[in-house]
Design a protein around this motif. Structure first.
Motif, PDB file in Angstrom:
ATOM      1  N   GLY A   1       0.812  -1.214   0.000  1.00 34.04           N
ATOM      2  CA  GLY A   1       0.000   0.000   0.000  1.00 34.04           C
ATOM      3  C   GLY A   1       0.844   1.261   0.000  1.00 34.04           C
ATOM      4  N   ALA A   2       1.908   1.277   0.806  1.00 34.30           N
ATOM      5  CA  ALA A   2       2.789   2.439   0.866  1.00 34.30           C
ATOM      6  C   ALA A   2       3.497   2.641  -0.469  1.00 34.30           C
ATOM      7  N   LEU A   3       3.930   1.557  -1.082  1.00 35.40           N
ATOM      8  CA  LEU A   3       4.606   1.660  -2.370  1.00 35.40           C
ATOM      9  C   LEU A   3       3.656   2.189  -3.445  1.00 35.40           C
ATOM     10  N   VAL A   4       2.425   1.727  -3.449  1.00 37.20           N
ATOM     11  CA  VAL A   4       1.442   2.212  -4.426  1.00 37.20           C
ATOM     12  C   VAL A   4       1.204   3.711  -4.222  1.00 37.20           C
TER      13      VAL A   4
ATOM     14  N   LEU B   1      -1.602   4.651 -21.335  1.00 38.54           N
ATOM     15  CA  LEU B   1      -1.012   3.693 -20.408  1.00 38.54           C
ATOM     16  C   LEU B   1      -1.892   3.608 -19.173  1.00 38.54           C
ATOM     17  N   ARG B   2      -2.375   2.395 -18.888  1.00 43.59           N
ATOM     18  CA  ARG B   2      -3.225   2.183 -17.713  1.00 43.59           C
ATOM     19  C   ARG B   2      -2.638   1.054 -16.883  1.00 43.59           C
ATOM     20  N   PHE B   3      -2.801   1.178 -15.581  1.00 43.19           N
ATOM     21  CA  PHE B   3      -2.301   0.168 -14.655  1.00 43.19           C
ATOM     22  C   PHE B   3      -3.477  -0.484 -13.959  1.00 43.19           C
ATOM     23  N   TYR B   4      -3.448  -1.796 -13.890  1.00 40.46           N
ATOM     24  CA  TYR B   4      -4.489  -2.553 -13.218  1.00 40.46           C
ATOM     25  C   TYR B   4      -3.846  -3.388 -12.143  1.00 40.46           C
ATOM     26  N   GLY B   5      -4.597  -3.668 -11.123  1.00 41.56           N
ATOM     27  CA  GLY B   5      -4.084  -4.557 -10.089  1.00 41.56           C
ATOM     28  C   GLY B   5      -4.666  -4.214  -8.749  1.00 41.56           C
ATOM     29  N   ARG B   6      -4.395  -5.096  -7.815  1.00 38.17           N
ATOM     30  CA  ARG B   6      -4.872  -4.913  -6.456  1.00 38.17           C
ATOM     31  C   ARG B   6      -3.681  -4.925  -5.515  1.00 38.17           C
ATOM     32  N   CYS B   7      -3.836  -4.260  -4.423  1.00 39.33           N
ATOM     33  CA  CYS B   7      -2.781  -4.227  -3.402  1.00 39.33           C
ATOM     34  C   CYS B   7      -3.389  -4.658  -2.089  1.00 39.33           C
TER      35      CYS B   7
END
Length: 103
Positions: free
Chosen positions: A68-71, A96-102
């Motif tokens: 979470g901190a890195l995101v 450019l799009r980023f997908y993902g969960r943290c």
């Protein structure tokens, strides 16, 4: 040049080879740990990390960054690294799009 060498150079200690009857990796690991405890933001920048990332991390000594901190570091600041890459890709008409969960 490794981070340990950068710190050694700043601190003024030269690298020493030590040979003991105990296992060599234990001695080397202990020496590297002692050096890394003295890391400063300038050392990380000389090692190759970008200044914005080093500043956002605050050179934390209380533990590793969690996901979470890195995101947050990569996405939330005004000049966040991911925003810069998105802008760079826009010059080439690429979205450019980023997908993902943290979790």
């Amino acid at each position: 040049m490794g981070l340990e060498k950068i710190i050694e150079k700043r601190v003024g200690k030269s690298a020493r080879w030590e040979f003991h009857t105990e296992a060599a990796p234990t001695t080397a690991q202990r020496r590297n740990t002692q050096l890394l405890e003295q890391v400063q933001p300038g050392d990380l920048i000389r090692y190759g990390l970008i200044p914005e990332f080093v500043a956002a991390c605050g050179c934390r000594r209380d533990g590793d960054l969690d996901k979470g901190a890195l995101v947050k570091i990569l996405t939330e600041p005004k000049n966040a690294l991911l925003k810069q890459y998105q802008r760079l890709f826009e010059f080439e008409n690429v979205r450019l799009r980023f997908y993902g969960r943290c979790d």
